[in-house]
Design an enzyme around this catalytic site. Structure first.
Site, PDB file in Angstrom:
ATOM      1  CB  SER A 183      -0.945  -0.190   1.294  1.00 14.78           C
ATOM      2  OG  SER A 183      -0.144  -0.295   2.417  1.00 14.78           O
TER       3      SER A 183
ATOM      4  CG  ASN B 212      -4.381  -4.903  12.280  1.00 15.21           C
ATOM      5  OD1 ASN B 212      -3.849  -4.692  11.546  1.00 15.21           O
ATOM      6  ND2 ASN B 212      -4.875  -5.942  12.937  1.00 15.21           N
TER       7      ASN B 212
ATOM      8  CB  THR C  23     -38.320  27.992 -12.079  1.00 12.44           C
ATOM      9  OG1 THR C  23     -39.497  28.577 -12.797  1.00 12.44           O
ATOM     10  CG2 THR C  23     -38.425  28.813 -10.753  1.00 12.44           C
ATOM     11  CG  HIS C  24     -39.560  24.496 -14.966  1.00 10.25           C
ATOM     12  ND1 HIS C  24     -39.783  23.347 -14.397  1.00 10.25           N
ATOM     13  CD2 HIS C  24     -40.308  25.310 -14.137  1.00 10.25           C
ATOM     14  CE1 HIS C  24     -40.698  23.171 -13.388  1.00 10.25           C
ATOM     15  NE2 HIS C  24     -40.995  24.643 -13.100  1.00 10.25           N
TER      16      HIS C  24
ATOM     17  CB  SER D 134     -11.111  24.425 -30.485  1.00  6.18           C
ATOM     18  OG  SER D 134     -11.302  23.606 -31.469  1.00  6.18           O
TER      19      SER D 134
ATOM     20  CE  LYS E 216     -16.316  26.371 -29.120  1.00  8.50           C
ATOM     21  NZ  LYS E 216     -16.277  25.056 -29.470  1.00  8.50           N
TER      22      LYS E 216
ATOM     23  CG  ASN F  95     -14.162  25.604 -25.965  1.00  8.34           C
ATOM     24  OD1 ASN F  95     -14.866  26.130 -26.257  1.00  8.34           O
ATOM     25  ND2 ASN F  95     -13.533  24.605 -26.613  1.00  8.34           N
TER      26      ASN F  95
ATOM     27  CD  GLU G 254     -17.135  22.088 -21.069  1.00  7.72           C
ATOM     28  OE1 GLU G 254     -17.736  22.051 -21.911  1.00  7.72           O
ATOM     29  OE2 GLU G 254     -15.859  22.241 -21.277  1.00  7.72           O
TER      30      GLU G 254
ATOM     31  CE1 TYR H  17      -6.204  -3.369   8.687  1.00  8.03           C
ATOM     32  CE2 TYR H  17      -5.577  -5.517   8.339  1.00  8.03           C
ATOM     33  CZ  TYR H  17      -5.653  -4.230   7.880  1.00  8.03           C
ATOM     34  OH  TYR H  17      -4.885  -3.796   6.712  1.00  8.03           O
TER      35      TYR H  17
ATOM     36  CD  GLN I 168      -2.856  -2.596   1.868  1.00  6.39           C
ATOM     37  OE1 GLN I 168      -2.254  -2.973   3.061  1.00  6.39           O
ATOM     38  NE2 GLN I 168      -2.604  -2.713   0.703  1.00  6.39           N
TER      39      GLN I 168
ATOM     40  CE  LYS J  96      -3.685   2.517   3.698  1.00 10.69           C
ATOM     41  NZ  LYS J  96      -4.591   1.994   4.923  1.00 10.69           N
TER      42      LYS J  96
HETATM   43  N1  ARG Z   1      -0.885  -1.558   5.360  1.00  7.09           N
HETATM   44  C1  ARG Z   1      -2.086  -1.936   5.970  1.00  7.09           C
HETATM   45  C2  ARG Z   1      -3.222  -1.016   5.672  1.00  7.09           C
HETATM   46  O1  ARG Z   1      -3.294  -0.096   5.230  1.00  7.09           O
HETATM   47  C3  ARG Z   1      -1.767  -2.285   7.403  1.00  7.09           C
HETATM   48  C4  ARG Z   1      -1.104  -3.581   7.497  1.00  7.09           C
HETATM   49  C5  ARG Z   1      -1.793  -4.404   8.541  1.00  7.09           C
HETATM   50  N2  ARG Z   1      -1.597  -5.600   8.020  1.00  7.09           N
HETATM   51  C6  ARG Z   1      -1.946  -6.734   8.491  1.00  7.09           C
HETATM   52  N3  ARG Z   1      -1.742  -7.876   7.930  1.00  7.09           N
HETATM   53  N4  ARG Z   1      -2.613  -6.776   9.524  1.00  7.09           N
HETATM   54  O2  ARG Z   1      -4.352  -1.380   6.249  1.00  7.09           O
END
Ligand code: ARG
Length: 451
Positions: A22, A104, A149-150, A271, A277, A279, A284, A311, A316, A319
């Site tokens: 991660s 954890n 409105t509308h 463009s 153009k 834009n 957007e 956990y 993970q 994130k």
């Molecule tokens: N990188 C993990 C997370 O973001 C934390 C690792 C916890 N891993 C585990 N095997 N208990 O959640």
């Protein structure tokens, strides 16, 4: 370095290491992790696990890392990477830091700390944008445009009033983020892997050290809970919806058909094919990026659905969604600030379009109501008057009094003074309305919110 090598005879298959890492996501948690680690070290010293000098060594090492280091791309996550490099710097004593702690509770502590900081940043960004709306509104209390409105002309409104509508949307966003901050700001550390810690760390003390308002009261919940991230994404989706609705208006208003705004070159694009153009791509893109937030919310709630306590590695994935959402809201708020800075309101054009429309028709009915006619009957009469105007190709202000009187003897010369856009707007002076005095009150209340 793996944190869990002892039990294993061989290393994790390298492509699976990459699959499960991660690091690309949680690198940004490094500073928060260092902060939480330092507070954890102090609590271990208070609990008698670390000596004073060991604490000092660990603190110095963590301090060193705060200046940055070259991250090993093969790390499993930022937490193991911090332990690796800390060990490199201060030796075996670094190994004491993880006492009574699991990744954890560690990871979710860092995530909460990080999110708290980001919420504070968002607060400032929203306020900045709100101030821009106030500033633009202050200059345009008397500027009138057709309220719709509308998308059909309905009643004239003050441009300040229109702009302040966005101020109040943002005010609710700010309140929501503040509300969420309270639940983000609870300390999971001390939950250990899932069941709590056998070391006498004083969790309330740690919470105070890190500026948390309280502690998560159940260790299983502490390591499993990601509600706070879901709440953020839900609130973030609303902010994005607000920005997208503004952007949609900006796109419409910048067309020659509307011609209500002109965008600076600095906030416009061209463009590759059509040389003429200009834009409104930025508007957007803001409009289009709502999808990222909605996607992130669906993504994270899908991760959480049906997850048993406590956990699970699925967590993970939080994130990815959380950071996508955060980055998107931050960058869209800042782009909207730029967009607003680069917007010129074409006041003449706004007023012009009120001259030939029927956005004063309600006020003809209200005139009759004030003479005693029931509103429903007045509505019917004015509908017929509008048809007459359409046949005669004139506006309600141009229709002669004699014509009005064919519909009702209640009409007299004073009707015309009630039908100018200024009079129509000026009549709506109750709180929350578009009359100048009501808008001035709104402005005063708005200013109080951004002090
Ligand atoms: N990188 C993990 C997370 O973001 C934390 C690792 C916890 N891993 C585990 N095997 N208990 O959640």
């Amino acid at each position: 370095m793996k944190l869990w090598g002892g039990r294993f005879k061989t290393a994790l298959n390298s492509s699976l290491l990459e699959f499960s890492s991660s690091l690309s996501q949680d690198q940004r948690l490094a500073f928060a992790d260092l902060q939480a680690s330092e507070a954890h070290a102090r609590s271990l010293e208070r609990a008698g696990v670390l000596s004073k000098s060991e604490l000092k060594e660990i603190q110095a090492g963590l301090q060193d890392l705060a200046d940055g280091w070259t991250i090993n791309p093969d790390a499993e996550d930022v937490h193991s990477e911090i332990e690796r490099v800390l060990t490199e710097k201060i030796g075996a004593v670094a190994g004491k830091l993880h006492t009574g702690r699991s990744r954890n509770d560690q990871v979710v502590t860092a995530t909460r700390l990080y999110l708290r900081g980001e919420l504070d940043r968002l607060h400032v960004e929203i306020k900045t944008l709100q101030k821009q709306f106030i500033e633009a509104a202050e200059k345009n209390v008397g500027t009138l445009l057709p309220g719709v409105t509308h998308l059909q002309h309905a009643q004239p409104v003050s441009l300040a009033h229109h702009l302040l509508a966005y101020f109040w949307m943002l005010e609710r966003d700010k309140e929501r983020f503040l509300e969420i901050r309270k639940r983000v700001n609870q300390l999971p550390l001390g939950a250990g892997a899932l069941a709590g810690t056998p070391f006498a760390v004083d969790r309330l003390h740690v919470a105070r050290d890190l500026g948390f308002e309280g502690v998560c009261e159940n260790s299983l919940d502490a390591v499993s809970d990601r509600d706070f991230a879901v709440e953020f994404l839900a609130a973030g989706t609303l902010t994005m919806l607000h920005l997208s609705r503004l952007s949609e208006e900006w796109v419409l208003w910048s067309t020659p058909e509307y011609g209500f705004i002109e965008l600076d070159d600095a906030v416009s694009t061209g463009s590759s094919l059509m040389p003429q153009k200009k834009n409104p791509d930025i508007a957007e893109l803001i409009r289009g990026r709502v999808g990222r937030l909605q996607g992130a919310w669906v993504g994270l709630t899908s991760v959480l659905k049906g997850l048993p306590l406590s956990y699970q590695r699925d967590l993970q994935e939080d994130k990815w969604h959380l950071f996508q959402g955060l980055d998107c809201v931050q960058s869209c708020l800042s782009a909207t600030q730029d967009l607003l800075k680069g917007t010129h309101f074409l006041l003449g054009r706004m007023g012009q379009s009120l001259k030939t429309d029927f956005s004063n028709a309600t006020d003809v009915a209200d005139y009759l109501v004030k003479k005693g006619m029931p509103f429903r009957a007045a509505h019917e009469v004015v509908g017929k008057i509008v048809v007459t105007c359409l046949e005669k190709k004139c506006s309600l202000l141009e229709l002669p009094l004699a014509e009005y009187r064919k519909f009702s003897g209640d009409f007299s010369e004073d009707i015309f003074a009630k039908l100018t856009p200024e009079a129509v707007v000026g009549a709506r002076k109750e709180r929350g309305g578009t009359a100048p005095e009501a808008v001035q009150l709104q402005l005063k209340l708005a200013r109080e919110k951004v002090i």
